[in-house]
Design a protein around this motif. Structure first.
Motif, short mmCIF file in Angstrom:
data_model
loop_
_atom_site.label_atom_id
_atom_site.label_comp_id
_atom_site.label_asym_id
_atom_site.label_seq_id
_atom_site.Cartn_x
_atom_site.Cartn_y
_atom_site.Cartn_z
N ARG A 64 -23.73 79.21 -1.44
CA ARG A 64 -23.13 77.91 -1.95
C ARG A 64 -24.08 77.63 -2.91
NH1 ARG A 64 -21.98 73.25 2.38
NH2 ARG A 64 -24.42 72.70 1.88
N ASP A 65 -23.52 76.52 -4.06
CA ASP A 65 -24.35 76.03 -4.92
C ASP A 65 -25.75 75.50 -4.67
OD1 ASP A 65 -22.39 76.76 -6.61
OD2 ASP A 65 -21.65 74.75 -7.05
N ASP A 66 -25.78 74.77 -3.36
CA ASP A 66 -26.92 74.05 -2.96
C ASP A 66 -27.71 74.83 -2.00
OD1 ASP A 66 -25.11 73.69 -1.04
OD2 ASP A 66 -25.59 71.66 -0.74
N THR A 107 -21.66 77.63 6.42
CA THR A 107 -20.85 76.51 6.42
C THR A 107 -19.74 76.51 5.32
OG1 THR A 107 -22.77 74.97 6.95
CG2 THR A 107 -20.88 73.70 6.38
N GLY A 108 -18.55 76.13 5.87
CA GLY A 108 -17.34 76.16 5.12
C GLY A 108 -17.21 77.73 4.41
N GLY A 109 -17.45 78.87 4.79
CA GLY A 109 -17.37 79.96 4.29
C GLY A 109 -18.44 80.55 3.38
N ARG A 110 -19.37 79.67 3.17
CA ARG A 110 -20.40 79.93 2.28
C ARG A 110 -21.67 79.92 2.96
NH1 ARG A 110 -16.80 81.65 -0.36
NH2 ARG A 110 -16.34 81.45 -2.58
N VAL A 147 -34.13 75.86 -3.76
CA VAL A 147 -33.04 75.11 -3.46
C VAL A 147 -32.06 75.51 -4.68
CG1 VAL A 147 -31.66 72.96 -3.12
CG2 VAL A 147 -34.05 73.29 -2.08
N GLY A 148 -30.82 75.88 -4.30
CA GLY A 148 -29.86 76.21 -5.43
C GLY A 148 -29.70 77.45 -5.91
N ARG A 149 -28.33 77.86 -5.84
CA ARG A 149 -28.11 79.45 -5.99
C ARG A 149 -28.92 80.05 -7.10
NH1 ARG A 149 -22.04 80.05 -6.14
NH2 ARG A 149 -22.36 78.69 -8.08
N ASP A 150 -29.00 79.53 -8.17
CA ASP A 150 -29.53 80.10 -9.33
C ASP A 150 -31.16 80.41 -9.08
OD1 ASP A 150 -27.11 80.14 -10.78
OD2 ASP A 150 -27.71 78.49 -11.97
N ALA A 151 -31.78 79.32 -8.53
CA ALA A 151 -33.17 79.46 -8.29
C ALA A 151 -33.45 80.37 -7.32
CB ALA A 151 -33.74 78.03 -7.58
#
Length: 330
Positions: free
Chosen positions: A231-233, A302-305, A246-250
């Motif tokens: 997930r993005d976060d 959560t929510g498939g991610r 925190v964060g997908r890219d990081a």
């Protein structure tokens, strides 16, 4: 049978004449739930093990003080809670900060399963309730000061009356209620915002498929596939290494910088810790002609991610009951 019944509900002063083997047998019935209790308080599997041993030692030495005003089980919980508070005062006078818990260790589901599921309202069920044993909950608890932490666990997890908690801590009921409100507020600050959406019960087919795909992509080091599952976060931590990403890219950037993208020769074994799906990864070592322990990735979904990945090192394999190596033919 008669001896067991007498010991399970001793009369006032009924422990004074009990010999050590009988006392040990009675105390051992509660070992697993006491270990889980200490684990929540301390966040460390090893510290919890040491504290349970200390609890049994204190209980044996103070057996004459058991006056039958409460159950033997509750008496042990009182001793265990105080042993935890003593350890925290001695070794961790300050709670965790910044969302990370460097002393965090996983708790194997195979040991949680030692407690019978039984009635949902039974004390044993509360001891291993999914929402209070997942890593996110344990991490949040570690951000509370020790006494409010004890109040929260005793009141909200174990369901103790405020007056019993007040007696244990030597406080007033008003002080306990005030500490509980502060602790609940602190938990809201550190628990995931989507806590109400946490997976309940056994993982569904969608969750199992996501875990399988994440494991396969990790073994083949398929970075784009892994990235698509996060997930993005997403949050990532690797205790005791400092820092929370925190964060997908990081998160992906940190994994690439650590050399994950160049890894080869991985194998995985599915497992579960803290009522969460996990994968134990092994790395091929030519000189050993075997795959040796590398890491354990614990997932929150959560929510498939994938919303959180906590990675533990090879030193945790033994406590989780995982093989110490996989043969070449595995």
């Amino acid at each position: 049978m008669g001896a067991d019944t007498r010991l399970e509900d001793p009369a006032p002063g009924g422990l004074g004449e009990v010999d050590e083997p009988a006392f040990t047998g009675l105390a051992q019935r509660h070992r697993r739930e006491l270990h889980v209790h200490c684990y929540r308080m301390l966040g460390s599997f090893e510290d919890a093990e040491d504290t349970v041993q200390e609890t049994f030692l204190r209980a044996w030495r103070r057996r004459e003080t058991f006056a039958g005003r409460s159950t033997f089980r509750a008496w042990l919980y009182r001793i265990a809670t105080n042993a935890c508070l003593d350890l925290l005062a001695r070794c961790r006078p300050e709670p965790a900060t910044g969302g990370e818990v460097r002393w965090l260790q996983p708790y194997p589901d195979r040991l949680l399963d030692e407690l019978p599921a039984g009635d949902a309202d039974a004390p044993e069920a509360a001891a291993v309730a999914r929402e209070t044993i997942e890593l996110a909950y344990v991490v949040a608890v570690q951000h509370l000061a020790p006494r409010p932490r004890a109040v929260l666990i005793l009141r909200d997890v174990l369901g103790w009356p405020a007056k019993d908690v007040a007696e244990l801590l030597g406080d007033s009921v008003n002080s306990v209620n005030s500490a509980l409100q502060r602790a609940r507020a602190g938990m809201r600050d550190h628990l995931p915002a989507e806590r109400q959406d946490w997976t309940g019960g056994e993982p569904d087919a969608r969750t199992r498929d996501l875990v399988r795909r994440f494991t396969d992509a990790s073994v083949t080091v398929d970075i784009p596939a892994i990235t698509a599952m996060l997930r993005d976060d997403v949050r990532f931590a690797m205790p005791p290494t400092p820092g929370v990403h925190v964060g997908r890219d990081a998160v992906i950037a940190d994994w690439v910088a650590d050399g994950f993208a160049e890894m080869t020769g991985l194998r995985a074994v599915p497992t579960a810790v803290n009522r969460q799906p996990a994968a134990a990864f092994y790395h091929w070592r030519e000189q050993e002609n075997a795959y040796l322990p590398l890491t354990i990735d614990v997932l929150r979904i959560t929510g498939g991610r994938i919303t959180e990945v906590v990675i533990f090192g090879a030193d945790r394999f033994a406590s989780l009951g995982l093989p110490d190596r996989l043969p070449a033919s595995a």
